[in-house]
Scaffold this motif. Structure first.
Motif, PDB file in Angstrom:
ATOM      1  N   THR A 287       0.862  -1.184   0.000  1.00  0.00           N
ATOM      2  CA  THR A 287       0.000   0.000   0.000  1.00  0.00           C
ATOM      3  C   THR A 287       0.897   1.233   0.000  1.00  0.00           C
ATOM      4  N   THR A 288       0.779   2.011  -1.093  1.00  0.00           N
ATOM      5  CA  THR A 288       1.614   3.209  -1.227  1.00  0.00           C
ATOM      6  C   THR A 288       1.142   4.266  -0.241  1.00  0.00           C
ATOM      7  N   GLY A 289       2.030   4.740   0.582  1.00  0.00           N
ATOM      8  CA  GLY A 289       1.660   5.748   1.578  1.00  0.00           C
ATOM      9  C   GLY A 289       1.648   7.147   0.991  1.00  0.00           C
ATOM     10  N   VAL A 290       1.219   8.080   1.824  1.00  0.00           N
ATOM     11  CA  VAL A 290       1.077   9.466   1.408  1.00  0.00           C
ATOM     12  C   VAL A 290       2.427  10.085   1.048  1.00  0.00           C
ATOM     13  N   LEU A 291       3.462   9.798   1.832  1.00  0.00           N
ATOM     14  CA  LEU A 291       4.778  10.394   1.555  1.00  0.00           C
ATOM     15  C   LEU A 291       5.257   9.996   0.163  1.00  0.00           C
ATOM     16  N   ASN A 292       5.121   8.722  -0.180  1.00  0.00           N
ATOM     17  CA  ASN A 292       5.533   8.225  -1.485  1.00  0.00           C
ATOM     18  C   ASN A 292       4.778   8.949  -2.608  1.00  0.00           C
ATOM     19  N   ARG A 293       3.472   9.106  -2.401  1.00  0.00           N
ATOM     20  CA  ARG A 293       2.640   9.753  -3.411  1.00  0.00           C
ATOM     21  C   ARG A 293       3.020  11.230  -3.572  1.00  0.00           C
ATOM     22  N   VAL A 294       3.302  11.909  -2.450  1.00  0.00           N
ATOM     23  CA  VAL A 294       3.736  13.313  -2.521  1.00  0.00           C
ATOM     24  C   VAL A 294       5.051  13.391  -3.302  1.00  0.00           C
ATOM     25  N   LEU A 295       5.972  12.481  -3.012  1.00  0.00           N
ATOM     26  CA  LEU A 295       7.266  12.489  -3.708  1.00  0.00           C
ATOM     27  C   LEU A 295       7.062  12.272  -5.212  1.00  0.00           C
ATOM     28  N   ALA A 296       6.080  11.429  -5.562  1.00  0.00           N
ATOM     29  CA  ALA A 296       5.838  11.145  -6.980  1.00  0.00           C
ATOM     30  C   ALA A 296       5.338  12.382  -7.722  1.00  0.00           C
ATOM     31  N   LEU A 297       4.544  13.223  -7.045  1.00  0.00           N
ATOM     32  CA  LEU A 297       3.995  14.408  -7.711  1.00  0.00           C
ATOM     33  C   LEU A 297       4.817  15.671  -7.440  1.00  0.00           C
ATOM     34  N   ALA A 298       5.814  15.582  -6.556  1.00  0.00           N
ATOM     35  CA  ALA A 298       6.561  16.775  -6.122  1.00  0.00           C
ATOM     36  C   ALA A 298       7.379  17.352  -7.277  1.00  0.00           C
ATOM     37  N   ASP A 299       7.360  18.673  -7.391  1.00  0.00           N
ATOM     38  CA  ASP A 299       8.249  19.338  -8.338  1.00  0.00           C
ATOM     39  C   ASP A 299       9.121  20.383  -7.636  1.00  0.00           C
ATOM     40  N   ARG A 300       9.162  20.299  -6.279  1.00  0.00           N
ATOM     41  CA  ARG A 300      10.038  21.177  -5.496  1.00  0.00           C
ATOM     42  C   ARG A 300      10.734  20.343  -4.439  1.00  0.00           C
ATOM     43  N   PRO A 301      11.986  20.673  -4.137  1.00  0.00           N
ATOM     44  CA  PRO A 301      12.643  19.974  -3.023  1.00  0.00           C
ATOM     45  C   PRO A 301      12.037  20.368  -1.675  1.00  0.00           C
ATOM     46  N   ALA A 302      12.259  19.568  -0.638  1.00  0.00           N
ATOM     47  CA  ALA A 302      11.754  19.888   0.701  1.00  0.00           C
ATOM     48  C   ALA A 302      12.359  21.208   1.164  1.00  0.00           C
ATOM     49  N   ASN A 303      11.586  21.961   1.972  1.00  0.00           N
ATOM     50  CA  ASN A 303      12.050  23.213   2.584  1.00  0.00           C
ATOM     51  C   ASN A 303      12.558  24.243   1.598  1.00  0.00           C
TER      52      ASN A 303
END
Ligand SMILES: [Zn+2]
Ligand SMILES: [Zn+2]
Length: 416
Positions: A287-303
């Motif tokens: 089951t893909t978690g939320v963090l993984n899904r955010v990383l998949a759609l992310a177009d900006r680095p953290a912070n």
């Protein structure tokens, strides 16, 4: 469940406006109609005789500090689950709907009853495209709000890995401009949302998503506008009067990391998850978690500094903190409940207690240990055990090797 019970818990938590939930259910809508009167435009409060009964109960449970606080307002809300095919994929998405009047609630319920059964469940499941649900909602009242619920959760959400779309526009098409806000859900927070630039234009909101009244206020949205449905809606549309959110630590949500519960496998997608997405023990899909899904759609680095996330604070429920200090497993145990009521009676409602009450005052009433726990909570110095595949994570304030002698703490509190 009664409206009085909801009001009582909202007051214990310090919630100014609470959702009624389930207004599409005919029996519950009738109950609400009989119990509530309009207080401000689009907002309701308990009938005076019911409000007096709630005050008496609060006085008995916790004393005058809570009973004399302003009575909470009700907002007509419901959650609708839609299931439909689009572009060869099955979409299962939950949406939150807010309306300013019983007349609008009646109109929308009559229209939705043509699509499916509204009697079976407080959160009806309808074979309806999200765009069409939005059109029907706006038809019931031009000031209606449709807010995609807990947008990242894997199974039932707008951006969910297994259920949704890659963008809000892909879901709502030409009606997208009517979407003002997105609900972060328990496993995500505004800092995670800020990784995806296409979400910048939406206001972020959080709600309890509670199935029992004691869980009310585990997440919330702050409004700094006047007490009025239309002012709240304007705050979401313009940002003026919107004050950010109160969040769970996303790690505590039950879909933060990837995992497979049956095999006791939990994986951090940034380091552990295999590329094939399969459980390393049994070979079934993880089951893909939320963090993984955010990383998949992310177009900006953290912070990244050019886009600040919406303001938010992260909290964990007071009952959980008390249970940890007392060395008691369940935050629902009688002893913990009793201790929490004593604290609320002396320090006031839970959310202000966790966020604002001076630590010295907390130390005086609830001990130095509780004040230290809340200091750590406010500073974000918490130990996070991550949730995965439907298993809640856990937030702790003290490491096991800190050897806090806590058992006697609860007894001390009883005597105070
Ligand atoms: Zn939901
Ligand atoms: Zn497995």
């Amino acid at each position: 469940m009664t409206p009085q019970n909801i009001a009582l818990w909202a007051q214990r938590k310090g919630i100014g406006v609470v959702g009624t939930a389930d207004f599409t259910h005919p029996v519950w809508r009738q109950t609400l109609r009989e119990a509530l009167i309009e207080a401000e435009p689009g907002l309701f409060q308990l009938r005076p005789d019911l409000a007096a009964a709630v005050r008496r109960d609060l006085l008995e449970q916790t004393g005058p500090a809570l009973a004399e606080a302003p009575a909470p307002r009700f907002l007509l809300t419901t959650e609708i689950a839609v299931i439909y095919q689009r572009a060869g994929k099955t979409r299962r998405i939950h949406h939150l709907i807010c309306l300013p009047s019983f007349a609008a609630a009646e109109r929308l319920s009559v229209a939705l009853a043509q699509v499916g059964n509204l009697h079976a469940d407080g959160r009806p499941m309808l074979g309806l495209d999200s765009r069409d649900l939005l059109a029907m909602t706006l038809h019931s009242d031009a000031d209606a709000l449709l807010i995609p619920a807990h947008v990242w959760t894997p199974w039932y959400a707008l951006l969910g890995a297994r259920s949704g779309f890659d963008s809000v526009e892909a879901c709502f098409g030409d009606l997208t401009p009517h979407i003002l806000a997105l609900e972060t859900g328990l496993s995500a927070d505004p800092a995670m949302m800020a990784r995806v630039s296409s979400l910048d234009r939406y206001r972020l909101v959080s709600h309890s998503d509670a199935h029992s009244p004691s869980k009310l206020g585990r997440e919330a949205t702050r409004y700094e506008c006047e007490l009025d449905y239309h002012a709240m809606r304007r705050a979401l549309a313009t940002g003026a009067g919107y004050g950010g959110t109160i969040e769970f630590f996303p790690q505590e949500g039950k879909y933060f990391h990837d995992g497979h519960r049956a095999c006791d496998v939990h994986l951090n997608p940034e380091v552990d998850t295999p590329a094939d997405g399969l459980c390393p023990v049994c070979g079934k899909a993880l089951t893909t978690g939320v963090l993984n899904r955010v990383l998949a759609l992310a177009d900006r680095p953290a912070n990244q500094s050019d886009h600040a996330p919406a303001p938010f604070v992260s909290l964990t429920p007071l009952a959980q903190i008390v249970a940890e200090l007392a060395g008691v497993k369940s935050p629902n145990s009688k002893r913990v409940t009793r201790a929490v009521e004593r604290l609320l009676g002396r320090l006031g409602p839970e959310i202000p207690l966790l966020t604002q009450v001076p630590l010295a005052q907390i130390a005086e009433v609830g001990s130095e240990l509780l004040a230290e726990a809340i200091r750590r909570l406010r500073a974000g110095q918490v130990i996070r055990q991550c949730g995965y595949d439907g298993v809640f994570g856990r937030i702790r304030l003290f490491a096991p090797d800190e050897a806090v002698s806590t058992r006697r703490w609860l007894d001390m509190l009883y005597r105070c």
